[in-house]
Design a protein around this motif. Structure first.
Motif, PDB file in Angstrom:
ATOM      1  N   PHE A   1       0.904  -1.226  -0.168  1.00 29.66           N
ATOM      2  CA  PHE A   1      -0.027   0.015  -0.070  1.00 29.66           C
ATOM      3  C   PHE A   1       0.836   1.178  -0.150  1.00 29.66           C
ATOM      4  CE2 PHE A   1      -2.629  -3.400   1.705  1.00 29.66           C
ATOM      5  CZ  PHE A   1      -3.790  -3.015   1.036  1.00 29.66           C
ATOM      6  N   ALA A   2       2.091   1.240  -0.623  1.00 29.85           N
ATOM      7  CA  ALA A   2       3.111   2.177  -0.466  1.00 29.85           C
ATOM      8  C   ALA A   2       2.546   3.399  -1.527  1.00 29.85           C
ATOM      9  CB  ALA A   2       4.310   2.080  -0.803  1.00 29.85           C
ATOM     10  N   ASP A   3       2.017   2.842  -2.730  1.00 25.52           N
ATOM     11  CA  ASP A   3       1.178   4.008  -3.629  1.00 25.52           C
ATOM     12  C   ASP A   3       0.051   4.572  -2.802  1.00 25.52           C
ATOM     13  OD1 ASP A   3      -0.364   1.848  -3.364  1.00 25.52           O
ATOM     14  OD2 ASP A   3      -0.676   1.646  -5.627  1.00 25.52           O
ATOM     15  N   HIS A   4      -0.426   4.013  -2.026  1.00 26.36           N
ATOM     16  CA  HIS A   4      -1.875   4.483  -1.405  1.00 26.36           C
ATOM     17  C   HIS A   4      -1.429   5.607  -0.571  1.00 26.36           C
ATOM     18  CE1 HIS A   4      -5.544   2.953  -3.166  1.00 26.36           C
ATOM     19  NE2 HIS A   4      -5.182   1.853  -2.961  1.00 26.36           N
ATOM     20  N   ARG A   5      -0.360   5.371   0.151  1.00 31.16           N
ATOM     21  CA  ARG A   5       0.159   6.544   0.988  1.00 31.16           C
ATOM     22  C   ARG A   5       0.506   7.757   0.444  1.00 31.16           C
ATOM     23  NH1 ARG A   5       4.450   3.714   5.400  1.00 31.16           N
ATOM     24  NH2 ARG A   5       4.423   5.938   6.047  1.00 31.16           N
TER      25      ARG A   5
ATOM     26  N   GLU B   1      -7.304  -3.119   2.253  1.00 28.65           N
ATOM     27  CA  GLU B   1      -7.750  -1.897   1.078  1.00 28.65           C
ATOM     28  C   GLU B   1      -8.931  -1.216   1.531  1.00 28.65           C
ATOM     29  OE1 GLU B   1      -7.597  -1.065  -3.165  1.00 28.65           O
ATOM     30  OE2 GLU B   1      -6.219  -1.600  -1.599  1.00 28.65           O
ATOM     31  N   ILE B   2      -9.727  -1.869   2.378  1.00 25.32           N
ATOM     32  CA  ILE B   2     -11.096  -1.199   2.858  1.00 25.32           C
ATOM     33  C   ILE B   2     -10.935  -0.052   3.428  1.00 25.32           C
ATOM     34  CG2 ILE B   2     -13.044  -1.407   4.183  1.00 25.32           C
ATOM     35  CD1 ILE B   2     -13.387  -4.453   3.243  1.00 25.32           C
ATOM     36  N   VAL B   3      -9.560  -0.197   4.523  1.00 22.39           N
ATOM     37  CA  VAL B   3      -9.372   0.845   5.500  1.00 22.39           C
ATOM     38  C   VAL B   3      -8.847   1.851   4.786  1.00 22.39           C
ATOM     39  CG1 VAL B   3      -8.004   1.336   7.552  1.00 22.39           C
ATOM     40  CG2 VAL B   3      -9.221  -1.001   7.317  1.00 22.39           C
ATOM     41  N   THR B   4      -7.979   1.515   3.668  1.00 18.82           N
ATOM     42  CA  THR B   4      -7.317   2.646   2.974  1.00 18.82           C
ATOM     43  C   THR B   4      -8.361   3.429   2.165  1.00 18.82           C
ATOM     44  OG1 THR B   4      -5.392   1.075   2.748  1.00 18.82           O
ATOM     45  CG2 THR B   4      -5.447   2.846   1.433  1.00 18.82           C
ATOM     46  N   VAL B   5      -9.188   2.619   1.547  1.00 15.73           N
ATOM     47  CA  VAL B   5     -10.145   3.430   0.933  1.00 15.73           C
ATOM     48  C   VAL B   5     -10.853   4.419   1.698  1.00 15.73           C
ATOM     49  CG1 VAL B   5     -12.421   3.241  -0.296  1.00 15.73           C
ATOM     50  CG2 VAL B   5     -10.631   1.916  -1.014  1.00 15.73           C
TER      51      VAL B   5
ATOM     52  N   TYR C   1      -3.589  -4.943  -7.889  1.00 15.52           N
ATOM     53  CA  TYR C   1      -4.922  -5.293  -7.679  1.00 15.52           C
ATOM     54  C   TYR C   1      -5.092  -7.000  -7.661  1.00 15.52           C
ATOM     55  CZ  TYR C   1     -10.034  -5.689  -9.182  1.00 15.52           C
ATOM     56  OH  TYR C   1     -11.242  -6.054  -9.384  1.00 15.52           O
ATOM     57  N   ARG C   2      -4.670  -7.630  -8.551  1.00 15.51           N
ATOM     58  CA  ARG C   2      -4.722  -9.019  -8.412  1.00 15.51           C
ATOM     59  C   ARG C   2      -4.100  -9.562  -7.120  1.00 15.51           C
ATOM     60  NH1 ARG C   2      -2.839  -9.762 -14.643  1.00 15.51           N
ATOM     61  NH2 ARG C   2      -4.938  -8.987 -15.737  1.00 15.51           N
ATOM     62  N   VAL C   3      -3.077  -9.153  -6.737  1.00 13.22           N
ATOM     63  CA  VAL C   3      -2.390  -9.311  -5.488  1.00 13.22           C
ATOM     64  C   VAL C   3      -3.365  -9.259  -4.322  1.00 13.22           C
ATOM     65  CG1 VAL C   3      -0.462  -9.153  -3.891  1.00 13.22           C
ATOM     66  CG2 VAL C   3       0.112  -9.243  -6.197  1.00 13.22           C
ATOM     67  N   VAL C   4      -3.716  -8.100  -4.347  1.00 10.45           N
ATOM     68  CA  VAL C   4      -4.720  -7.803  -3.137  1.00 10.45           C
ATOM     69  C   VAL C   4      -5.905  -8.689  -3.232  1.00 10.45           C
ATOM     70  CG1 VAL C   4      -6.213  -6.010  -2.309  1.00 10.45           C
ATOM     71  CG2 VAL C   4      -3.877  -5.353  -2.913  1.00 10.45           C
ATOM     72  N   ASN C   5      -6.540  -8.766  -4.315  1.00  9.93           N
ATOM     73  CA  ASN C   5      -7.669  -9.739  -4.417  1.00  9.93           C
ATOM     74  C   ASN C   5      -7.456 -11.172  -4.003  1.00  9.93           C
ATOM     75  OD1 ASN C   5      -9.724  -7.549  -5.333  1.00  9.93           O
ATOM     76  ND2 ASN C   5      -9.481  -8.470  -7.227  1.00  9.93           N
ATOM     77  N   ALA C   6      -6.234 -11.454  -4.056  1.00 12.52           N
ATOM     78  CA  ALA C   6      -5.888 -13.073  -3.702  1.00 12.52           C
ATOM     79  C   ALA C   6      -5.981 -13.017  -2.184  1.00 12.52           C
ATOM     80  CB  ALA C   6      -4.685 -13.464  -4.669  1.00 12.52           C
ATOM     81  N   VAL C   7      -5.611 -12.425  -1.584  1.00 11.88           N
ATOM     82  CA  VAL C   7      -5.195 -12.162  -0.052  1.00 11.88           C
ATOM     83  C   VAL C   7      -6.208 -11.887   0.570  1.00 11.88           C
ATOM     84  CG1 VAL C   7      -3.482 -11.800   1.720  1.00 11.88           C
ATOM     85  CG2 VAL C   7      -2.826 -12.390  -0.745  1.00 11.88           C
ATOM     86  N   GLU C   8      -7.035 -12.339   1.633  1.00 17.14           N
ATOM     87  CA  GLU C   8      -7.844 -11.716   2.387  1.00 17.14           C
ATOM     88  C   GLU C   8      -7.505 -10.495   3.216  1.00 17.14           C
ATOM     89  OE1 GLU C   8     -11.075 -13.158   5.646  1.00 17.14           O
ATOM     90  OE2 GLU C   8     -10.043 -14.465   4.832  1.00 17.14           O
ATOM     91  N   ALA C   9      -6.249 -10.777   3.865  1.00 22.73           N
ATOM     92  CA  ALA C   9      -5.920  -9.632   4.676  1.00 22.73           C
ATOM     93  C   ALA C   9      -5.483  -8.342   4.144  1.00 22.73           C
ATOM     94  CB  ALA C   9      -4.486 -10.165   5.582  1.00 22.73           C
ATOM     95  N   LEU C  10      -5.328  -8.461   2.707  1.00 20.35           N
ATOM     96  CA  LEU C  10      -5.022  -7.167   1.836  1.00 20.35           C
ATOM     97  C   LEU C  10      -6.184  -6.725   1.669  1.00 20.35           C
ATOM     98  CD1 LEU C  10      -2.029  -8.473  -0.476  1.00 20.35           C
ATOM     99  CD2 LEU C  10      -1.845  -7.445   1.941  1.00 20.35           C
ATOM    100  N   ARG C  11      -7.393  -7.677   1.381  1.00 22.41           N
ATOM    101  CA  ARG C  11      -8.483  -6.879   0.976  1.00 22.41           C
ATOM    102  C   ARG C  11      -9.113  -6.314   2.004  1.00 22.41           C
ATOM    103  NH1 ARG C  11      -9.225 -12.268  -0.976  1.00 22.41           N
ATOM    104  NH2 ARG C  11     -10.885 -12.700   0.587  1.00 22.41           N
ATOM    105  N   GLU C  12      -8.882  -6.632   3.242  1.00 18.26           N
ATOM    106  CA  GLU C  12      -9.345  -5.789   4.539  1.00 18.26           C
ATOM    107  C   GLU C  12      -8.451  -4.501   4.545  1.00 18.26           C
ATOM    108  OE1 GLU C  12      -8.836  -8.545   7.713  1.00 18.26           O
ATOM    109  OE2 GLU C  12     -10.553  -9.801   6.950  1.00 18.26           O
TER     110      GLU C  12
END
Length: 258
Positions: free
Chosen positions: A63-67, A127-131, A114-125
């Protein structure tokens, strides 16, 4: 001011995103869980110590890009806040476009991430916090620069802008050719038109004045009064009300046929 250590300087700004690029490539090829920090550091040309100086974990590097984008959006809104001619609602839409544009410019990396995040539940969660951080940024900006606007307008507006942006961003990352920056701009304009509520317009368009209070004219008429006599009395009372007569606004005191 203390000088920044060399290892930190190497991973700030664009160099920091290069570490992310190396990590995402490894995650896409070998899987998130299977990739080690040592492998990421080696691929990025930095030490393990430098990696942990800049990133708390493998999740953090994803999530470095989001930061970086969140910081850019915050800086953009702060500049808009200092511009007396800026429309705060439009500025929020522009900030969302800025984020979309950056992902579009780095489409290949964005798609892999996007594909990496979708494949890992912890990353999807995560992502929600980041959004939600973007939504919070937009809400705070509007609350600060449009204090007269109702929270019941600000909060849904910020949520709608964020949701609209995220929907088209996902579509773009999935390869939808219609998910473009012009499309986002058009959709955000529709949101702004429909939801801005009592937002002030800096271009002078629209009329933000409160509607004029209604004036009530009461006419007391005898049953024997002719219709034209009643009509004349009403017209007379309305004329006085329009002229600002307090008596006419409450009661014309006009008796017809008495």
């Amino acid at each position: 001011m203390n000088p920044v250590p060399t290892g930190e300087r190497e991973t700030q700004g664009p160099a920091r995103l290069r570490v992310m690029d190396a990590a995402i490539r490894l995650f896409a090829e070998s899987g998130f869980e299977s990739t080690t920090v040592d492998e990421i550091a080696a691929a990025a040309g930095i030490s393990r110590r430098t990696f942990f100086r800049q990133f708390h974990s493998k999740e953090d590097v994803v999530f470095a890009d989001h930061r970086a984008l969140l910081a850019q959006a915050a800086e953009f809104l702060e500049q808009a806040r200092c511009d007396p001619g800026a429309d705060p609602w439009e500025s929020v839409c522009d900030a969302a476009e800025l984020v979309f544009r950056r992902f579009e410019e780095n489409r290949a990396l964005s798609v892999r991430r996007y594909r990496v995040v979708n494949a890992v539940e912890a990353l999807r969660e995560r992502e929600i916090v980041t959004v939600h951080s973007y939504e919070r940024l937009f809400t705070d900006h509007l609350g600060a620069v449009a204090p007269s606007a109702s929270p019941l307008v600000i909060v849904p507006f910020a949520a709608a802008v964020t949701a609209g942006h995220n929907y088209l961003l996902r579509e773009m990352l999935r390869g939808n050719p219609e998910a473009t920056l012009p499309r986002l701009r058009s959709e955000l304009e529709l949101i702004r038109t429909r939801m801005r509520g009592d937002a002030p317009r800096c271009d002078g368009a629209g009329d933000d004045r409160a509607p004029a209070a209604r004036r009530v004219v009461v006419v007391v008429a005898d049953q024997a009064s002719a219709d034209d006599e009643i009509a004349d009395a009403v017209r007379s009372g309305l004329a006085r009300a329009a002229a600002g007569s307090a008596d006419a606004a409450v009661d014309s005191d006009t008796d017809v046929g008495t």
